[in-house]
Design a protein around this motif. Structure first.
Motif, PDB file in Angstrom:
ATOM      1  N   THR A  13     -39.080   7.054  -7.356  1.00 28.44           N
ATOM      2  CA  THR A  13     -39.664   8.382  -7.169  1.00 28.44           C
ATOM      3  C   THR A  13     -41.093   8.434  -7.693  1.00 28.44           C
ATOM      4  OG1 THR A  13     -37.487   9.423  -7.343  1.00 28.44           O
ATOM      5  CG2 THR A  13     -39.398  10.835  -7.679  1.00 28.44           C
ATOM      6  N   ARG A  14     -41.330   7.804  -8.835  1.00 29.87           N
ATOM      7  CA  ARG A  14     -42.687   7.767  -9.385  1.00 29.87           C
ATOM      8  C   ARG A  14     -43.636   7.044  -8.421  1.00 29.87           C
ATOM      9  NH1 ARG A  14     -44.998   8.603 -14.322  1.00 29.87           N
ATOM     10  NH2 ARG A  14     -42.949   9.190 -15.151  1.00 29.87           N
ATOM     11  N   HIS A  15     -43.185   5.933  -7.858  1.00 26.80           N
ATOM     12  CA  HIS A  15     -44.009   5.188  -6.912  1.00 26.80           C
ATOM     13  C   HIS A  15     -44.305   6.023  -5.671  1.00 26.80           C
ATOM     14  CE1 HIS A  15     -45.568   1.855  -4.533  1.00 26.80           C
ATOM     15  NE2 HIS A  15     -44.715   2.167  -3.580  1.00 26.80           N
ATOM     16  N   ARG A  16     -43.294   6.710  -5.143  1.00 32.15           N
ATOM     17  CA  ARG A  16     -43.491   7.539  -3.955  1.00 32.15           C
ATOM     18  C   ARG A  16     -44.432   8.698  -4.251  1.00 32.15           C
ATOM     19  NH1 ARG A  16     -38.034   9.658  -2.019  1.00 32.15           N
ATOM     20  NH2 ARG A  16     -39.271  10.377  -0.229  1.00 32.15           N
ATOM     21  N   THR A  17     -44.338   9.239  -5.459  1.00 32.23           N
ATOM     22  CA  THR A  17     -45.212  10.342  -5.851  1.00 32.23           C
ATOM     23  C   THR A  17     -46.661   9.895  -5.910  1.00 32.23           C
ATOM     24  OG1 THR A  17     -43.416  11.370  -7.137  1.00 32.23           O
ATOM     25  CG2 THR A  17     -45.664  12.058  -7.647  1.00 32.23           C
ATOM     26  N   VAL A  18     -46.906   8.739  -6.516  1.00 31.49           N
ATOM     27  CA  VAL A  18     -48.268   8.212  -6.613  1.00 31.49           C
ATOM     28  C   VAL A  18     -48.822   7.895  -5.224  1.00 31.49           C
ATOM     29  CG1 VAL A  18     -49.649   6.262  -7.447  1.00 31.49           C
ATOM     30  CG2 VAL A  18     -47.970   7.349  -8.959  1.00 31.49           C
ATOM     31  N   ARG A  19     -47.987   7.339  -4.380  1.00 32.72           N
ATOM     32  CA  ARG A  19     -48.421   7.034  -3.015  1.00 32.72           C
ATOM     33  C   ARG A  19     -48.784   8.312  -2.262  1.00 32.72           C
ATOM     34  NH1 ARG A  19     -44.188   3.686   0.390  1.00 32.72           N
ATOM     35  NH2 ARG A  19     -43.142   5.712   0.297  1.00 32.72           N
ATOM     36  N   LEU A  20     -48.007   9.377  -2.492  1.00 32.83           N
ATOM     37  CA  LEU A  20     -48.315  10.668  -1.872  1.00 32.83           C
ATOM     38  C   LEU A  20     -49.649  11.203  -2.374  1.00 32.83           C
ATOM     39  CD1 LEU A  20     -47.042  12.965  -0.040  1.00 32.83           C
ATOM     40  CD2 LEU A  20     -46.308  14.011  -2.187  1.00 32.83           C
ATOM     41  N   GLY A  21     -49.865  11.094  -3.676  1.00 31.55           N
ATOM     42  CA  GLY A  21     -51.116  11.571  -4.254  1.00 31.55           C
ATOM     43  C   GLY A  21     -52.331  10.874  -3.672  1.00 31.55           C
ATOM     44  N   ARG A  22     -52.173   9.585  -3.354  1.00 26.57           N
ATOM     45  CA  ARG A  22     -53.296   8.842  -2.770  1.00 26.57           C
ATOM     46  C   ARG A  22     -53.729   9.442  -1.443  1.00 26.57           C
ATOM     47  NH1 ARG A  22     -50.310   3.550  -3.681  1.00 26.57           N
ATOM     48  NH2 ARG A  22     -50.739   3.007  -5.860  1.00 26.57           N
ATOM     49  N   ARG A  23     -52.786   9.960  -0.674  1.00 32.39           N
ATOM     50  CA  ARG A  23     -53.138  10.572   0.612  1.00 32.39           C
ATOM     51  C   ARG A  23     -54.091  11.743   0.414  1.00 32.39           C
ATOM     52  NH1 ARG A  23     -47.772  11.014   4.467  1.00 32.39           N
ATOM     53  NH2 ARG A  23     -47.050   8.863   4.261  1.00 32.39           N
ATOM     54  N   LEU A  24     -53.788  12.569  -0.589  1.00 34.75           N
ATOM     55  CA  LEU A  24     -54.638  13.732  -0.833  1.00 34.75           C
ATOM     56  C   LEU A  24     -56.001  13.298  -1.352  1.00 34.75           C
ATOM     57  CD1 LEU A  24     -54.483  16.796  -0.645  1.00 34.75           C
ATOM     58  CD2 LEU A  24     -53.761  16.855  -3.028  1.00 34.75           C
ATOM     59  N   ILE A  25     -56.000  12.320  -2.225  1.00 31.96           N
ATOM     60  CA  ILE A  25     -57.262  11.833  -2.800  1.00 31.96           C
ATOM     61  C   ILE A  25     -58.169  11.301  -1.696  1.00 31.96           C
ATOM     62  CG2 ILE A  25     -58.263  10.043  -4.264  1.00 31.96           C
ATOM     63  CD1 ILE A  25     -55.648  10.412  -6.016  1.00 31.96           C
ATOM     64  N   ARG A  26     -57.604  10.549  -0.748  1.00 33.97           N
ATOM     65  CA  ARG A  26     -58.414  10.025   0.355  1.00 33.97           C
ATOM     66  C   ARG A  26     -59.021  11.142   1.181  1.00 33.97           C
ATOM     67  NH1 ARG A  26     -54.236   5.983   0.810  1.00 33.97           N
ATOM     68  NH2 ARG A  26     -53.197   7.229   2.435  1.00 33.97           N
ATOM     69  N   ARG A  27     -58.257  12.226   1.387  1.00 29.14           N
ATOM     70  CA  ARG A  27     -58.778  13.340   2.191  1.00 29.14           C
ATOM     71  C   ARG A  27     -59.904  14.098   1.491  1.00 29.14           C
ATOM     72  NH1 ARG A  27     -56.077  14.709   6.983  1.00 29.14           N
ATOM     73  NH2 ARG A  27     -54.694  12.953   7.474  1.00 29.14           N
ATOM     74  N   LEU A  28     -59.968  13.995   0.178  1.00 30.89           N
ATOM     75  CA  LEU A  28     -60.958  14.760  -0.568  1.00 30.89           C
ATOM     76  C   LEU A  28     -62.200  13.948  -0.907  1.00 30.89           C
ATOM     77  CD1 LEU A  28     -58.578  16.734  -2.954  1.00 30.89           C
ATOM     78  CD2 LEU A  28     -59.893  17.633  -1.025  1.00 30.89           C
TER      79      LEU A  28
END
Length: 202
Positions: A186-201
């Motif tokens: 879950t921690r890995h999936r959460t970090v991977r999700l966060g990367r998507r937002l970071i790339r968009r910003l």
């Protein structure tokens, strides 16, 4: 500095949703983003009266609600944010009542004057801001996506404030007591999700 607003609709302090949000917050800050977290269980928001006064006012900026409570400052924070995380666990098949109450007060983002056949969204013509949608359920994740309508209200919330989801996370089989640490997957999936937002910003 760009700001990500996190709206946490979970009931339990230190529960699964709180921990996922905490991981995302730390990750976003580590990448130079400001984080504005709204924990709905700590904010006195009244129920929408369905008076529709706000819907009569034209324009892209949501007007103040006639209910003078904490929601008007919350809308100002939503307007100031560059991106969002909307988080709510499944409760009886959908978002929590905390999140639903918040969602109903987003009526200020609609326009529906008398005589008009259907409402319009104030932010329909603006470039959408990115958003992440986060949830969890006791059922296995794949069954949760089939059985529950959790992402429909979360997607609608994003649309109302002028955002478009760029990633979702639904963690299944979350039955541990509050305070139980996130597992590695879950921690890995959460970090991977966060990367998507970071790339968009960027």
């Amino acid at each position: 500095m760009k700001t990500v607003m996190i709206v946490n609709g979970a009931y339990r302090p230190a529960g699964h949703t709180d921990q996922v949000v905490s991981v995302l917050s730390a990750q976003l800050r580590d990448h130079g983003l400001a984080v504005d977290t709204l924990v709905l269980r700590d904010v006195p928001i009244a129920f929408c009266h369905n008076c529709r006064e706000c819907l009569r006012i034209e324009g892209p900026t949501p007007p103040p609600c006639v209910i003078d409570d904490a929601m008007n400052p919350v809308v100002e924070r939503l307007e100031a944010a560059d991106a969002y995380v909307f988080a709510a666990p499944v409760n009886v098949g959908s978002v929590t009542a905390l999140f639903k109450r918040f969602m109903e007060r987003l009526t200020v983002y609609g326009i529906w004057p008398p005589g008009q056949a259907a409402p319009r969204m104030r932010k329909a013509a603006v470039t959408p801001k990115p958003a992440l949608l986060v949830s969890s359920c006791a059922a296995p994740g794949w069954l949760g996506r089939l059985w529950f309508s959790i992402f429909r209200p979360l997607r609608m919330t994003a649309r109302m404030v002028g955002a478009r989801p760029v990633g979702t996370l639904l963690t299944g089989q979350v039955v541990a007591p509050a305070g139980t640490a996130l597992d590695g997957v879950t921690r890995h999936r959460t970090v991977r999700l966060g990367r998507r937002l970071i790339r968009r910003l960027r």
